[in-house]
Design a protein around this motif. Structure first.
Motif, PDB file in Angstrom:
ATOM      1  N   ILE A   1       0.785  -1.215  -0.158  1.00 55.05           N
ATOM      2  CA  ILE A   1      -0.102   0.067  -0.149  1.00 55.05           C
ATOM      3  C   ILE A   1       0.851   1.317  -0.082  1.00 55.05           C
ATOM      4  O   ILE A   1       0.495   2.311  -0.744  1.00 55.05           O
ATOM      5  N   GLU A   2       1.861   1.074   0.901  1.00 53.60           N
ATOM      6  CA  GLU A   2       2.781   2.465   0.839  1.00 53.60           C
ATOM      7  C   GLU A   2       3.505   2.753  -0.781  1.00 53.60           C
ATOM      8  O   GLU A   2       3.571   3.754  -1.033  1.00 53.60           O
ATOM      9  N   TYR A   3       3.785   1.448  -1.213  1.00 50.67           N
ATOM     10  CA  TYR A   3       4.527   1.853  -2.517  1.00 50.67           C
ATOM     11  C   TYR A   3       3.396   2.127  -3.576  1.00 50.67           C
ATOM     12  O   TYR A   3       3.680   3.008  -4.400  1.00 50.67           O
ATOM     13  N   GLY A   4       2.163   1.859  -3.235  1.00 45.39           N
ATOM     14  CA  GLY A   4       1.113   2.014  -4.225  1.00 45.39           C
ATOM     15  C   GLY A   4       0.953   3.952  -3.981  1.00 45.39           C
ATOM     16  O   GLY A   4       0.607   4.393  -5.287  1.00 45.39           O
ATOM     17  N   LEU A   5       0.734   4.366  -2.725  1.00 43.43           N
ATOM     18  CA  LEU A   5       0.588   5.618  -2.615  1.00 43.43           C
ATOM     19  C   LEU A   5       1.766   6.530  -2.926  1.00 43.43           C
ATOM     20  O   LEU A   5       1.539   7.719  -3.435  1.00 43.43           O
ATOM     21  N   LEU A   6       3.085   6.094  -2.781  1.00 44.48           N
ATOM     22  CA  LEU A   6       4.156   6.634  -3.512  1.00 44.48           C
ATOM     23  C   LEU A   6       4.149   6.862  -4.845  1.00 44.48           C
ATOM     24  O   LEU A   6       4.251   7.943  -5.372  1.00 44.48           O
ATOM     25  N   ALA A   7       3.656   5.450  -5.602  1.00 44.34           N
ATOM     26  CA  ALA A   7       3.452   5.783  -7.371  1.00 44.34           C
ATOM     27  C   ALA A   7       2.603   6.873  -7.568  1.00 44.34           C
ATOM     28  O   ALA A   7       2.675   7.537  -8.466  1.00 44.34           O
ATOM     29  N   ALA A   8       1.393   6.767  -6.704  1.00 49.44           N
ATOM     30  CA  ALA A   8       0.349   7.617  -6.961  1.00 49.44           C
ATOM     31  C   ALA A   8       0.639   9.386  -6.764  1.00 49.44           C
ATOM     32  O   ALA A   8       0.410  10.117  -7.762  1.00 49.44           O
ATOM     33  N   LEU A   9       1.574   9.373  -5.917  1.00 49.19           N
ATOM     34  CA  LEU A   9       2.208  10.874  -5.564  1.00 49.19           C
ATOM     35  C   LEU A   9       2.882  11.214  -6.839  1.00 49.19           C
ATOM     36  O   LEU A   9       2.925  12.436  -7.066  1.00 49.19           O
ATOM     37  N   ILE A  10       3.878  10.409  -7.072  1.00 51.89           N
ATOM     38  CA  ILE A  10       4.730  10.738  -8.091  1.00 51.89           C
ATOM     39  C   ILE A  10       3.956  10.950  -9.461  1.00 51.89           C
ATOM     40  O   ILE A  10       4.371  11.789 -10.243  1.00 51.89           O
ATOM     41  N   ALA A  11       3.076  10.205  -9.805  1.00 52.71           N
ATOM     42  CA  ALA A  11       2.335  10.345 -10.897  1.00 52.71           C
ATOM     43  C   ALA A  11       1.732  11.740 -11.087  1.00 52.71           C
ATOM     44  O   ALA A  11       1.484  12.483 -12.046  1.00 52.71           O
ATOM     45  N   ILE A  12       0.943  12.110  -9.801  1.00 53.59           N
ATOM     46  CA  ILE A  12       0.275  13.490  -9.540  1.00 53.59           C
ATOM     47  C   ILE A  12       1.322  14.641  -9.840  1.00 53.59           C
ATOM     48  O   ILE A  12       1.072  15.457 -10.786  1.00 53.59           O
ATOM     49  N   ALA A  13       2.583  14.516  -9.275  1.00 51.01           N
ATOM     50  CA  ALA A  13       3.758  15.202  -9.571  1.00 51.01           C
ATOM     51  C   ALA A  13       4.183  15.703 -10.902  1.00 51.01           C
ATOM     52  O   ALA A  13       4.202  16.540 -11.620  1.00 51.01           O
TER      53      ALA A  13
ATOM     54  N   GLY B   1       3.318  18.871 -13.556  1.00 56.04           N
ATOM     55  CA  GLY B   1       4.531  19.561 -14.117  1.00 56.04           C
ATOM     56  C   GLY B   1       4.345  19.298 -15.751  1.00 56.04           C
ATOM     57  O   GLY B   1       4.648  20.351 -16.301  1.00 56.04           O
ATOM     58  N   ALA B   2       3.924  18.280 -16.115  1.00 55.42           N
ATOM     59  CA  ALA B   2       3.851  18.274 -17.719  1.00 55.42           C
ATOM     60  C   ALA B   2       2.568  19.215 -18.138  1.00 55.42           C
ATOM     61  O   ALA B   2       2.778  19.987 -19.093  1.00 55.42           O
ATOM     62  N   THR B   3       1.439  19.581 -17.237  1.00 56.29           N
ATOM     63  CA  THR B   3       0.755  20.637 -17.494  1.00 56.29           C
ATOM     64  C   THR B   3       1.149  21.908 -17.589  1.00 56.29           C
ATOM     65  O   THR B   3       1.003  22.662 -18.403  1.00 56.29           O
ATOM     66  N   GLN B   4       2.010  22.315 -16.669  1.00 53.60           N
ATOM     67  CA  GLN B   4       2.547  23.578 -16.353  1.00 53.60           C
ATOM     68  C   GLN B   4       3.593  23.981 -17.721  1.00 53.60           C
ATOM     69  O   GLN B   4       3.453  24.874 -18.176  1.00 53.60           O
ATOM     70  N   VAL B   5       4.408  22.787 -17.984  1.00 55.78           N
ATOM     71  CA  VAL B   5       5.147  23.040 -19.284  1.00 55.78           C
ATOM     72  C   VAL B   5       4.342  23.259 -20.588  1.00 55.78           C
ATOM     73  O   VAL B   5       4.618  23.866 -21.365  1.00 55.78           O
ATOM     74  N   GLY B   6       3.404  22.416 -20.608  1.00 57.28           N
ATOM     75  CA  GLY B   6       2.445  22.305 -21.874  1.00 57.28           C
ATOM     76  C   GLY B   6       1.954  23.840 -21.866  1.00 57.28           C
ATOM     77  O   GLY B   6       1.807  24.376 -23.032  1.00 57.28           O
TER      78      GLY B   6
END
Length: 62
Positions: free
Chosen positions: A17-29, A33-38
């Motif tokens: 579960i911790e790894y899943g939450l970490l992966a979700a937070l990285i995906a959100i970041a 970032g991609a939205t801002q660059v776009g």
């Protein structure tokens, strides 16, 4: 009785579960970032199109 004690000490599910939450937070970041660059790149191309159409250059705001 030992099976219950072993089940209470088992932490493999918590780690997953911790790894899943970490992966979700990285995906959100990455998405943020991609939205801002776009948005910045879109503004840059808008400025280039305005200059090519005979307008003036407006410095990017990002």
């Amino acid at each position: 009785m030992n099976a219950i004690k072993n089940f209470m000490r088992d932490e493999e599910g918590a780690v997953a579960i911790e790894y899943g939450l970490l992966a979700a937070l990285i995906a959100i970041a990455i998405i943020a970032g991609a939205t801002q660059v776009g948005t910045c790149i879109n503004g840059l191309f808008t400025n280039v199109a305005a200059v090519l159409a005979g307008g003036t250059w407006a410095p990017p705001t990002c």
